[in-house]
Design an enzyme around this catalytic site. Structure first.
Site, PDB file in Angstrom:
ATOM      1  N   CYS A   1      54.809   3.095  16.037  1.00  0.00           N
ATOM      2  CA  CYS A   1      55.579   3.173  15.010  1.00  0.00           C
ATOM      3  C   CYS A   1      56.149   4.634  14.500  1.00  0.00           C
ATOM      4  O   CYS A   1      57.184   4.769  13.655  1.00  0.00           O
ATOM      5  CB  CYS A   1      55.160   2.505  13.623  1.00  0.00           C
TER       6      CYS A   1
ATOM      7  N   ASP B   1      54.321   6.919  13.145  1.00  0.00           N
ATOM      8  CA  ASP B   1      53.654   7.487  11.790  1.00  0.00           C
ATOM      9  C   ASP B   1      52.478   8.149  12.142  1.00  0.00           C
ATOM     10  O   ASP B   1      52.128   8.226  13.550  1.00  0.00           O
ATOM     11  CB  ASP B   1      53.087   6.268  11.080  1.00  0.00           C
TER      12      ASP B   1
ATOM     13  N   CYS C   1      51.863   3.331   6.975  1.00  0.00           N
ATOM     14  CA  CYS C   1      52.259   2.146   6.015  1.00  0.00           C
ATOM     15  C   CYS C   1      50.867   1.706   5.136  1.00  0.00           C
ATOM     16  O   CYS C   1      49.805   2.449   5.411  1.00  0.00           O
ATOM     17  CB  CYS C   1      52.508   0.813   6.734  1.00  0.00           C
TER      18      CYS C   1
ATOM     19  N   CYS D   1      48.029   0.175  13.144  1.00  0.00           N
ATOM     20  CA  CYS D   1      47.934   0.944  12.238  1.00  0.00           C
ATOM     21  C   CYS D   1      46.676   1.700  11.718  1.00  0.00           C
ATOM     22  O   CYS D   1      46.264   2.352  11.292  1.00  0.00           O
ATOM     23  CB  CYS D   1      48.663   0.447  11.003  1.00  0.00           C
TER      24      CYS D   1
HETATM   25 FE1  FES Z   1      53.198   2.622  11.195  1.00  0.00          FE
HETATM   26 FE2  FES Z   1      51.725   1.096  10.208  1.00  0.00          FE
HETATM   27  S1  FES Z   1      53.698   0.697  10.728  1.00  0.00           S
HETATM   28  S2  FES Z   1      51.268   3.092  10.541  1.00  0.00           S
END
Ligand code: FES
Length: 211
Positions: free
Chosen positions: A36, A38, A63, A107
């Site tokens: 993702c 992140d 998230c 995540c």
């Molecule tokens: Fe990226 Fe959860 S969607 S850390």
């Protein structure tokens, strides 16, 4: 449709424990998720005698699941020895949180990787690595998979900007296929140095930009 988050996930998401950075941290790790884009950073203060985690903080750019997992694992890790904290798993984190939606597994894995990475970083910086495996090009490549390409939010290896990796006499040379004056060049160099320099048999890291 809202995601089926448990009460506990929501509580940790709204009031995350141990958020922030430790300026004079003894170790830190920044991990990114290829799934993702992140990121999560984990900082540690460790008692050098007992090897207990005196303080731990995290910063998340992820998230709600990622933030809640960062919160729970830092709570679990605080006060534990490094060896004990290594055994904290994402499954345990997920159970503590009353379960996470399966689509959100990566995540919580990301947050646990952040904790493991920070412990590894401490051990490397303090000469505590037991298995001294010689660094190879593959080891370097694996670490570069944990450095984000900020332009796309995926790692440097996947986005094919790593053009060459060379190793000789403790010197690692990494060639990045971007111009030296690229807006993210300094940032990418810094992240590469942070990941490669702590390797026990690496003395020097050279990052070159060549397009
Ligand atoms: Fe990226 Fe959860 S969607 S850390």
């Amino acid at each position: 449709m809202p995601l089926p988050y448990s009460e506990k996930v929501m509580e940790h998401f709204r009031n995350p424990r141990n958020v922030g950075r430790i300026e004079d941290a003894d170790a830190k790790s920044v991990e990114g998720s290829p799934a993702c884009g992140d990121m999560v950073a984990v900082y540690l203060k460790v008692d050098p005698e007992s090897l207990r985690i005196d303080d731990i903080k995290f910063e998340s750019y992820g998230c709600a699941s990622n933030i809640a997992t960062g919160s729970i694992i830092t709570e679990l890790a605080k006060g534990k020895t490094l060896e004990e904290a290594k055994n904290i798993t994402w499954k345990q984190a997920s159970e503590e949180l009353g379960g996470l939606p399966p689509i959100k597994t990566h995540c919580s894995v990301l947050a646990v990787d952040g904790l493991r990475g920070a412990i590894e970083n401490y051990e490397e910086r303090h000469g505590l690595v037991k298995e001294r495996v010689p660094t190879t090009v593959e080891v370097v490549r694996k670490r570069l998979k944990r450095v984000m390409n900020p332009m796309v939010g995926l790692d440097l290896v996947r986005t094919k900007v790593v053009k060459d990796i060379e190793l000789s006499d403790g010197t690692v040379r990494v060639v990045i296929g971007l111009p030296a004056d690229h807006q993210f060049a300094a940032n990418i160099r810094e992240e590469i140095m942070e990941k490669i320099e702590p390797l026990w048999d690496v003395e020097k890291v050279i990052v070159e930009f060549a397009e």
